[in-house]
Design a protein around this motif. Structure first.
Motif, PDB file in Angstrom:
ATOM      1  N   MET A   1       3.215  14.191  -0.849  1.00  0.00           N
ATOM      2  CA  MET A   1       1.976  13.547  -1.226  1.00  0.00           C
ATOM      3  C   MET A   1       1.773  12.328  -0.334  1.00  0.00           C
ATOM      4  O   MET A   1       2.686  11.542  -0.123  1.00  0.00           O
ATOM      5  N   ALA A   2       0.591  12.161   0.187  1.00  0.00           N
ATOM      6  CA  ALA A   2       0.277  11.016   1.027  1.00  0.00           C
ATOM      7  C   ALA A   2       0.171   9.759   0.184  1.00  0.00           C
ATOM      8  O   ALA A   2      -0.256   9.790  -0.962  1.00  0.00           O
ATOM      9  N   ALA A   3       0.577   8.656   0.772  1.00  0.00           N
ATOM     10  CA  ALA A   3       0.536   7.385   0.057  1.00  0.00           C
ATOM     11  C   ALA A   3      -0.909   6.920  -0.102  1.00  0.00           C
ATOM     12  O   ALA A   3      -1.746   7.126   0.770  1.00  0.00           O
ATOM     13  N   ALA A   4      -1.189   6.324  -1.243  1.00  0.00           N
ATOM     14  CA  ALA A   4      -2.513   5.767  -1.477  1.00  0.00           C
ATOM     15  C   ALA A   4      -2.710   4.566  -0.555  1.00  0.00           C
ATOM     16  O   ALA A   4      -1.758   3.867  -0.230  1.00  0.00           O
ATOM     17  N   GLN A   5      -3.904   4.316  -0.151  1.00  0.00           N
ATOM     18  CA  GLN A   5      -4.178   3.210   0.751  1.00  0.00           C
ATOM     19  C   GLN A   5      -5.290   2.334   0.191  1.00  0.00           C
ATOM     20  O   GLN A   5      -6.073   2.767  -0.629  1.00  0.00           O
ATOM     21  N   GLY A   6      -5.344   1.106   0.657  1.00  0.00           N
ATOM     22  CA  GLY A   6      -6.449   0.235   0.302  1.00  0.00           C
ATOM     23  C   GLY A   6      -6.190  -0.670  -0.881  1.00  0.00           C
ATOM     24  O   GLY A   6      -7.095  -1.367  -1.323  1.00  0.00           O
ATOM     25  N   PHE A   7      -4.973  -0.696  -1.411  1.00  0.00           N
ATOM     26  CA  PHE A   7      -4.667  -1.547  -2.548  1.00  0.00           C
ATOM     27  C   PHE A   7      -4.020  -2.840  -2.102  1.00  0.00           C
ATOM     28  O   PHE A   7      -3.205  -2.853  -1.181  1.00  0.00           O
ATOM     29  N   THR A   8      -4.384  -3.921  -2.754  1.00  0.00           N
ATOM     30  CA  THR A   8      -3.723  -5.208  -2.601  1.00  0.00           C
ATOM     31  C   THR A   8      -3.641  -5.832  -3.983  1.00  0.00           C
ATOM     32  O   THR A   8      -4.330  -5.402  -4.909  1.00  0.00           O
ATOM     33  N   TYR A   9      -2.789  -6.827  -4.113  1.00  0.00           N
ATOM     34  CA  TYR A   9      -2.746  -7.554  -5.373  1.00  0.00           C
ATOM     35  C   TYR A   9      -2.500  -9.019  -5.084  1.00  0.00           C
ATOM     36  O   TYR A   9      -1.982  -9.381  -4.026  1.00  0.00           O
ATOM     37  N   GLU A  10      -2.919  -9.843  -6.012  1.00  0.00           N
ATOM     38  CA  GLU A  10      -2.740 -11.283  -5.851  1.00  0.00           C
ATOM     39  C   GLU A  10      -2.517 -11.917  -7.213  1.00  0.00           C
ATOM     40  O   GLU A  10      -3.056 -11.476  -8.219  1.00  0.00           O
ATOM     41  N   GLY A  44       9.609  -0.286  -5.797  1.00  0.00           N
ATOM     42  CA  GLY A  44       9.088   0.958  -5.231  1.00  0.00           C
ATOM     43  C   GLY A  44       8.053   0.724  -4.149  1.00  0.00           C
ATOM     44  O   GLY A  44       7.922  -0.371  -3.603  1.00  0.00           O
ATOM     45  N   ASP A  45       7.309   1.769  -3.850  1.00  0.00           N
ATOM     46  CA  ASP A  45       6.232   1.711  -2.863  1.00  0.00           C
ATOM     47  C   ASP A  45       5.028   1.012  -3.500  1.00  0.00           C
ATOM     48  O   ASP A  45       4.423   1.555  -4.437  1.00  0.00           O
ATOM     49  N   PRO A  46       4.669  -0.161  -3.020  1.00  0.00           N
ATOM     50  CA  PRO A  46       3.583  -0.921  -3.661  1.00  0.00           C
ATOM     51  C   PRO A  46       2.258  -0.170  -3.749  1.00  0.00           C
ATOM     52  O   PRO A  46       1.569  -0.263  -4.758  1.00  0.00           O
ATOM     53  N   GLN A  47       1.897   0.599  -2.723  1.00  0.00           N
ATOM     54  CA  GLN A  47       0.621   1.308  -2.744  1.00  0.00           C
ATOM     55  C   GLN A  47       0.586   2.346  -3.866  1.00  0.00           C
ATOM     56  O   GLN A  47      -0.395   2.454  -4.604  1.00  0.00           O
ATOM     57  N   LEU A  48       1.659   3.094  -4.028  1.00  0.00           N
ATOM     58  CA  LEU A  48       1.695   4.109  -5.069  1.00  0.00           C
ATOM     59  C   LEU A  48       1.776   3.491  -6.461  1.00  0.00           C
ATOM     60  O   LEU A  48       1.170   4.000  -7.409  1.00  0.00           O
ATOM     61  N   VAL A  49       2.505   2.405  -6.584  1.00  0.00           N
ATOM     62  CA  VAL A  49       2.596   1.720  -7.873  1.00  0.00           C
ATOM     63  C   VAL A  49       1.220   1.213  -8.290  1.00  0.00           C
ATOM     64  O   VAL A  49       0.792   1.392  -9.436  1.00  0.00           O
ATOM     65  N   MET A  50       0.496   0.587  -7.364  1.00  0.00           N
ATOM     66  CA  MET A  50      -0.845   0.078  -7.691  1.00  0.00           C
ATOM     67  C   MET A  50      -1.803   1.221  -8.005  1.00  0.00           C
ATOM     68  O   MET A  50      -2.637   1.095  -8.902  1.00  0.00           O
ATOM     69  N   ALA A  51      -1.693   2.342  -7.297  1.00  0.00           N
ATOM     70  CA  ALA A  51      -2.547   3.493  -7.593  1.00  0.00           C
ATOM     71  C   ALA A  51      -2.283   3.998  -9.001  1.00  0.00           C
ATOM     72  O   ALA A  51      -3.212   4.317  -9.745  1.00  0.00           O
ATOM     73  N   ARG A  52      -1.020   4.049  -9.385  1.00  0.00           N
ATOM     74  CA  ARG A  52      -0.681   4.525 -10.724  1.00  0.00           C
ATOM     75  C   ARG A  52      -1.177   3.565 -11.791  1.00  0.00           C
ATOM     76  O   ARG A  52      -1.731   3.985 -12.804  1.00  0.00           O
TER      77      ARG A  52
END
Length: 73
Positions: A1-10, A44-52
């Motif tokens: 599965m490709a990693a989700a893109q475009g997520f950031t957090y602050e 974990g992988d921040p992009q996938l965690v944020m997508a979830r």
């Protein structure tokens, strides 16, 4: 599965964490949910965690759902 893109957090000054998707607010986490999110991002992988956490990820059942009689046009 490709990693989700475009997520950031602050982190914000009030102790909350804001997850952004392509620059727009996707969700705001506070309290125990914020603490759990920060732990998961560190492990974990921040992009996938944020997508979830935002619900913005593929579940693998899109094709099956499209063929379901309830969704037939």
């Amino acid at each position: 599965m490709a990693a989700a893109q475009g997520f950031t957090y602050e982190g914000r000054g009030d102790g909350s964490v804001v997850i952004l998707h392509r620059g727009r607010v996707a969700t705001v986490l506070r309290g125990s949910r914020k603490a759990q999110f920060v732990r998961e991002v560190a492990d974990g992988d921040p992009q996938l965690v944020m997508a979830r956490w935002t619900g913005n990820y593929r579940r693998g059942n899109e094709r099956t759902a499209r063929r379901h009689p309830r969704n037939a046009c």
